[in-house]
Structures are given as structure tokens and as C-alpha cells.
Write a protein that holds these residues in place. Structure first.
Motif, mmCIF file in Angstrom:
data_model
loop_
_atom_site.group_PDB
_atom_site.id
_atom_site.type_symbol
_atom_site.label_atom_id
_atom_site.label_comp_id
_atom_site.label_asym_id
_atom_site.label_seq_id
_atom_site.Cartn_x
_atom_site.Cartn_y
_atom_site.Cartn_z
ATOM 1 N N ASP A 258 0.811 -1.223 0.000
ATOM 2 C CA ASP A 258 0.000 0.000 0.000
ATOM 3 C C ASP A 258 0.845 1.274 0.000
ATOM 4 O OD1 ASP A 258 -2.508 1.008 -0.325
ATOM 5 O OD2 ASP A 258 -3.079 0.939 1.779
ATOM 6 N N TRP B 286 -1.140 -2.940 -5.512
ATOM 7 C CA TRP B 286 -1.480 -2.532 -4.149
ATOM 8 C C TRP B 286 -0.422 -1.526 -3.711
ATOM 9 C CZ3 TRP B 286 -6.052 -2.961 -2.313
ATOM 10 C CH2 TRP B 286 -6.304 -2.725 -0.963
ATOM 11 N N ARG C 71 -3.828 1.983 -5.959
ATOM 12 C CA ARG C 71 -4.319 2.543 -4.703
ATOM 13 C C ARG C 71 -4.240 4.064 -4.650
ATOM 14 N NH1 ARG C 71 -7.288 0.808 -0.946
ATOM 15 N NH2 ARG C 71 -5.880 1.198 0.788
ATOM 16 N N ILE D 234 -3.185 -9.014 -2.076
ATOM 17 C CA ILE D 234 -3.687 -7.755 -2.609
ATOM 18 C C ILE D 234 -4.885 -7.353 -1.745
ATOM 19 C CG2 ILE D 234 -4.647 -6.567 -4.610
ATOM 20 C CD1 ILE D 234 -1.741 -7.385 -4.986
#
Length: 301
Positions: free
Chosen positions: A124, A152, A172, A193
Motif C-alpha cells: 500500500d 497494491w 491505490r 492484494i
């Protein structure tokens, strides 16, 4: 350790009995991919959920082309925050022992083939976590033709990426910084993910709702069950408009009489022509067995 190791990939995907790429990655057929492009996310979700695959969907993405469906075979990567000793060891190993060029993200892009989708766990990371920009997205388009990426993490050059034909990208967030301070610790390994798990060779179905990862050994079954659901719905809508059946009859367990009506329609109607590769013997036999055990509803006259 080795990146993109065939022995590891084969060991991780023992249920796949079909063709494989040279690196061991399952190669679901182009025909199955073509058919999956025509099914909905919910139609793909049902067969997987019912077989215990409950962590195959993630929907919390931004999408470059939300109106476009993306289907392809997964090429996976896992990256971690940079630790200097690990980073230097793995980057040097890739350059000197496996003759790879550039940074980790370029290794993934350089390995892509037609109908592939890069699936990347970037923990992330968006700031300094932009896995692709305009150049690498252009390379994805050239290599995959109809594929793309599920990241991600972040991307950059959104305006350029949006103008590239033939791919879609799920991501993201966006940032103008280049990728930095990350280390790839796995290529074509299991990756996470969001709340979903993806293995190399999974069929990636990207929709406006999010992304589904379909295990390769279930890909053909999934599309067959989805197509059967679609054509039964077509028949059901027609018969409901004709007032031949109740909604309870259409939505419930079909009788043998209803199945015979459907199969006659299926064999003759232009609306069913594209589905005639499907067979229905198992469903008809199940209806016969159910009727032998007790009474059921019949066609409304």
C-alpha cells in the motif's frame, strides 16, 4: 533464493493439469480468457465462494478505465520496505546471477507475455511507491496486448497512462515521485492484494467493482457455470414475459418438465446460439432424482 523459479511455481500450483509457460506458470487457454471477459464479477465469485475460496476479491481500488473489463494471467510480485543489506543482496543477485536489467519493477514488466496482468503487492505504498508510469505502462501494453496491472500501491503519470490503448490499471493512489526505497523479495510467488490472495497464473478479472483472482484449475468450471447462469436467465426472462411460469418456478428447483422446455428452447432459439457448447445432462438428471424423492411444482397452464 531465485526469482521466478519454475520448481517453486509448479509446487505452488499442483491442481493445475494443463499447459504451463517455460517458468512453470499455469497457462489458462486463450479461449477460456475470452469467455471470462463476458461474465460478471458476481458470476465468477459464486463458484469460488461455494468451493471455499473466500479471499479472491478486492474492490478498494482506483481504476484508470473503470468502464473497461480486464482479463489476463497473473504475474505476481511482492515488495517490502527497503532494508539495505537485503536490498543490495537481492538487486545484485538479479543483475549478476539472472542477468536482469534495471530496477525490480522493470524485471516484472520485462517478463510479461500476451494476456498477462502484473499483480503487485507494494504494501500500500504510494509516496515513492509508484510501480509504473507512462513508459512502463506503454511497455505493458506492447507486451500484453489486452492485459494490465493490479498494484497494491501507487502509480505516476496518470494522464499519460489514461491515453494508452489496450490495458487497464488498478491502483491505490497516485504520486509524482518515482519508485524508491522498496525491495522485491518474490517474483511469481503468492501475494496479498488487500484481503485477496493471488498466485502466479491465476486468471485476473478486473471489473468496475474491483478485481477477482480465479485459480487456474477452477477457471474453466467458473466460466461454464457463469455461462449456464446467463443463458438460464435469458430463458427465464422470456418465459416470465410470456407468463408461462411463476418467479418461484424460475428461481427455484426446476422440474423435468421445465428442463425439457428449456432444452428445446436452447436447441432452437437464436438467443441461445452462442451458448450451445454447454451441456445439461447433469442438471436434468439431478431434476429427475429430486422428483423421484417427492412432489414438486409444475408448469402453469
Amino acid at each position: 533464493m531465485k526469482f521466478d523459479n519454475a520448481e517453486d511455481i509448479i509446487q505452488l500450483t499442483p491442481l493445475w493439469e494443463g499447459e504451463r509457460f517455460s517458468n512453470g506458470r499455469p497457462k489458462v487457454s486463450a479461449d477460456v480468457l475470452r469467455r471470462i471477459r463476458r461474465i460478471t464479477l458476481e458470476e465468477a465469485w459464486g463458484p469460488l465462494w461455494n468451493r471455499g475460496y473466500k479471499f479472491q476479491f478486492e474492490g478498494d481500488f482506483k481504476i484508470i478505465h473503470p468502464e473497461q473489463i480486464m482479463v489476463g494471467r497473473a504475474v505476481t510480485a511482492v515488495l517490502l520496505p527497503q532494508r539495505p543489506d537485503l536490498h543490495d543482496t537481492l538487486l545484485t543477485y538479479g543483475h549478476e546471477q539472472e542477468n536482469r536489467q534495471g530496477f525490480f519493477n522493470q524485471w516484472i514488466i520485462d517478463s510479461l507475455e500476451e494476456d498477462d496482468v502484473a499483480v503487485v503487492d507494494m504494501f500500500d505504498k504510494v509516496y515513492k511507491g509508484t510501480f509504473v508510469g507512462g513508459n512502463l505502462s506503454t511497455a505493458i501494453s506492447a507486451r500484453t496486448k489486452r492485459g494490465g496491472a493490479v498494484i497494491w500501491g501507487g502509480i505516476r503519470d496518470n494522464q499519460q497512462v489514461a491515453n494508452i490503448d489496450g490495458i487497464n490499471v488498478y491502483y491505490r493512489g497516485s504520486d509524482p515521485t518515482a519508485i524508491a526505497e522498496v525491495t522485491m523479495v518474490g517474483m511469481n510467488v503468492p501475494c496479498r492484494i488487500g484481503r485477496a490472495v493471488c498466485l502466479p497464473g491465476d486468471v485476473v478479472l478486473g471489473t468496475p467493482s474491483g478485481v477477482m483472482f480465479i485459480p487456474p484449475h477452477l477457471a474453466e468450471l467458473t466460466v461454464v457455470l457463469a455461462e449456464k447462469s446467463q443463458v438460464r436467465d435469458v430463458f427465464g426472462f422470456i418465459r416470465l414475459k410470456e407468463d408461462r411460469y411463476t418467479t418461484a418456478q424460475i428461481d427455484g428447483m426446476w422440474t423435468t418438465a421445465l428442463w425439457y422446455d428449456f432444452m428445446n428452447w436452447f436447441d432452437t432459439s437464436d438467443d441461445a446460439a452462442e451458448y450451445r457448447h454447454l451441456t445439461w445432462e447433469q442438471e436434468l438428471e439431478e431434476a429427475r432424482q429430486a422428483e423421484s424423492k417427492g412432489p414438486s411444482s409444475d408448469v402453469r397452464l
